[in-house]
Design a protein around this motif. Structure first.
Motif, PDB file in Angstrom:
ATOM      1  N   TRP A   1       6.281   4.246   9.897  1.00 24.04           N
ATOM      2  CA  TRP A   1       7.571   3.690   9.665  1.00 24.04           C
ATOM      3  C   TRP A   1       7.980   3.923   8.001  1.00 24.04           C
ATOM      4  O   TRP A   1       7.086   4.169   7.216  1.00 24.04           O
ATOM      5  CB  TRP A   1       7.261   2.147   9.748  1.00 24.04           C
ATOM      6  N   ALA A   2       9.227   4.155   7.952  1.00 22.84           N
ATOM      7  CA  ALA A   2       9.571   4.478   6.571  1.00 22.84           C
ATOM      8  C   ALA A   2       8.844   5.765   6.200  1.00 22.84           C
ATOM      9  O   ALA A   2       8.199   5.602   4.831  1.00 22.84           O
ATOM     10  CB  ALA A   2       9.361   3.237   5.546  1.00 22.84           C
ATOM     11  N   PRO A   3       8.888   6.809   6.525  1.00 24.86           N
ATOM     12  CA  PRO A   3       8.048   8.022   6.123  1.00 24.86           C
ATOM     13  C   PRO A   3       8.632   8.392   4.861  1.00 24.86           C
ATOM     14  O   PRO A   3       9.848   8.607   4.427  1.00 24.86           O
ATOM     15  CB  PRO A   3       8.495   9.049   7.161  1.00 24.86           C
ATOM     16  N   ARG A   4       7.715   8.810   3.987  1.00 21.98           N
ATOM     17  CA  ARG A   4       8.042   9.502   2.724  1.00 21.98           C
ATOM     18  C   ARG A   4       6.908  10.202   2.111  1.00 21.98           C
ATOM     19  O   ARG A   4       5.768   9.833   2.678  1.00 21.98           O
ATOM     20  CB  ARG A   4       8.552   8.310   1.705  1.00 21.98           C
ATOM     21  N   ILE A   5       7.026  11.071   1.375  1.00 22.16           N
ATOM     22  CA  ILE A   5       5.830  11.860   0.695  1.00 22.16           C
ATOM     23  C   ILE A   5       4.903  11.128   0.095  1.00 22.16           C
ATOM     24  O   ILE A   5       5.355  10.224  -0.645  1.00 22.16           O
ATOM     25  CB  ILE A   5       6.443  13.083  -0.242  1.00 22.16           C
ATOM     26  N   GLY A   6       3.781  11.499   0.272  1.00 21.88           N
ATOM     27  CA  GLY A   6       2.726  10.744  -0.489  1.00 21.88           C
ATOM     28  C   GLY A   6       1.963   9.456   0.579  1.00 21.88           C
ATOM     29  O   GLY A   6       0.844   8.944  -0.020  1.00 21.88           O
ATOM     30  N   LEU A   7       2.552   9.180   1.431  1.00 15.83           N
ATOM     31  CA  LEU A   7       1.796   8.315   2.337  1.00 15.83           C
ATOM     32  C   LEU A   7       0.485   8.666   2.707  1.00 15.83           C
ATOM     33  O   LEU A   7       0.409  10.157   2.838  1.00 15.83           O
ATOM     34  CB  LEU A   7       2.726   7.876   3.408  1.00 15.83           C
ATOM     35  N   THR A   8      -0.459   7.917   3.010  1.00 15.16           N
ATOM     36  CA  THR A   8      -1.987   8.338   3.580  1.00 15.16           C
ATOM     37  C   THR A   8      -2.122   7.658   4.933  1.00 15.16           C
ATOM     38  O   THR A   8      -1.156   7.098   5.220  1.00 15.16           O
ATOM     39  CB  THR A   8      -2.916   7.686   2.528  1.00 15.16           C
ATOM     40  N   ASP A   9      -3.252   7.987   5.411  1.00 19.13           N
ATOM     41  CA  ASP A   9      -3.736   7.727   6.963  1.00 19.13           C
ATOM     42  C   ASP A   9      -3.410   6.202   7.398  1.00 19.13           C
ATOM     43  O   ASP A   9      -3.108   5.859   8.297  1.00 19.13           O
ATOM     44  CB  ASP A   9      -4.938   8.154   7.567  1.00 19.13           C
ATOM     45  N   GLU A  10      -3.591   5.245   6.152  1.00 15.45           N
ATOM     46  CA  GLU A  10      -3.614   3.797   6.579  1.00 15.45           C
ATOM     47  C   GLU A  10      -2.036   3.452   6.955  1.00 15.45           C
ATOM     48  O   GLU A  10      -1.837   2.262   7.496  1.00 15.45           O
ATOM     49  CB  GLU A  10      -4.187   3.022   5.434  1.00 15.45           C
ATOM     50  N   SER A  11      -1.026   4.362   6.826  1.00 14.10           N
ATOM     51  CA  SER A  11       0.331   4.178   6.914  1.00 14.10           C
ATOM     52  C   SER A  11       0.376   4.475   8.311  1.00 14.10           C
ATOM     53  O   SER A  11       1.935   4.071   8.865  1.00 14.10           O
ATOM     54  CB  SER A  11       1.310   4.709   5.948  1.00 14.10           C
ATOM     55  N   ARG A  12      -0.122   5.020   9.063  1.00 11.57           N
ATOM     56  CA  ARG A  12       0.205   5.658  10.413  1.00 11.57           C
ATOM     57  C   ARG A  12      -0.793   5.211  11.537  1.00 11.57           C
ATOM     58  O   ARG A  12      -1.845   4.751  11.369  1.00 11.57           O
ATOM     59  CB  ARG A  12      -0.329   7.221  10.201  1.00 11.57           C
TER      60      ARG A  12
END
Length: 275
Positions: free
Chosen positions: A204-215
């Motif tokens: 959700w709300a993809p952006r550069i710098g996200l890590t695996d807990e966001s997926r």
């Protein structure tokens, strides 16, 4: 007269092998594996290595997707910052970012949308560690997914096919398109019985710098693993929940088992006796 001992001693659990591709109950020859089991292992290892090094035919995949969706789906092919397979394997960080030319292509595509597009979902396809998995599974899975999305009027961004891509590159594509959600279809690291396994990652709300807990991840999508219909069912549930609740990752759980079944119930456990 005493009969000679057989060369190969079968394992008494060998009958269970019909239920799994795992290497169980292989038997033995003396204190070693039988020759047939050893050859099977070497063949599986060779297939896994081939899957890692196979180049994705992005042009053919794009053509198949266009034909499959009757020209209603636009595909664009781009590349990660890993310029070749050797670099991709040695520099995971480069596989997570687009190269400069690809960023420009997607930014121009986004800017040329008239009126300005407001995408609900960006779909990204990346070879990952098994182009074979993408070659075999991406198109039939997307056909199953589109059947679930079409009645709900999801605004879809052009499908981005990324060469030498890793999971996080999907977030950059989604950010450039300004999509609310991104899902990336990617070839998983081959196992010795599964060189063709495809994974799905949702953000959700993809952006550069996200890590695996966001997926959120759905793994092992292939005919011998999680079926296309069941994978599409699970992903559609997660997409719907993510859009309603505006989150993903560790805060979003797969509750398809308690949300009401829409798929045939699995067959009973073969390990249990009939009543």
């Amino acid at each position: 007269m005493t009969k000679p001992n057989p060369t190969v001693v079968n394992n008494p659990w060998q009958a269970l092998r019909q239920f799994t591709a795992a290497r169980i109950a292989l038997g033995r020859s003396g204190v070693s594996l039988p020759t047939s089991a050893q050859l099977d292992f070497q063949l599986a290892h060779a297939r896994a290595r081939d899957a890692v090094h196979l180049a994705l035919d992005a042009k053919a995949l794009s053509s198949r997707l266009s034909e499959s969706f009757a020209g209603n789906t636009h595909c664009v092919t781009v590349s990660s910052a890993a310029g070749n397979r050797d670099t991709y394997l040695q520099r995971p960080d480069l596989g997570r970012r687009l190269d400069a030319a690809s960023r420009s292509i997607l930014q121009e595509l986004r800017q040329n949308q008239q009126p300005a597009a407001n995408y609900d979902l960006a779909i990204v396809i990346a070879d990952g560690l098994s182009a074979l998995a993408i070659e075999q599974n991406a198109q039939p899975f997307l056909e199953a997914l589109m059947k679930r999305l079409a009645p709900e009027n999801w605004a879809l961004a052009p499908i981005a096919i990324v060469r030498q891509g890793r999971v996080a590159v999907g977030d950059e594509v989604g950010e450039i398109f300004g999509a609310k959600l991104v899902v990336i279809l990617i070839g998983e690291r081959p196992g010795l019985s599964s060189p063709d396994s495809m994974g799905l990652y949702l953000t959700w709300a993809p952006r550069i710098g996200l890590t695996d807990e966001s997926r959120n991840c759905i793994s092992n999508v292939r005919p011998a693993g999680l079926s296309y219909e069941e994978a599409a069912f699970k992903l559609h549930y997660l997409l719907t929940q993510a859009r309603q609740r505006q989150l993903s990752g560790i805060h979003l759980k797969d509750e398809t088992g308690t949300a009401g079944g829409q798929l045939p119930q699995p067959s009973r456990n073969f390990l249990l006796d009939e009543c």
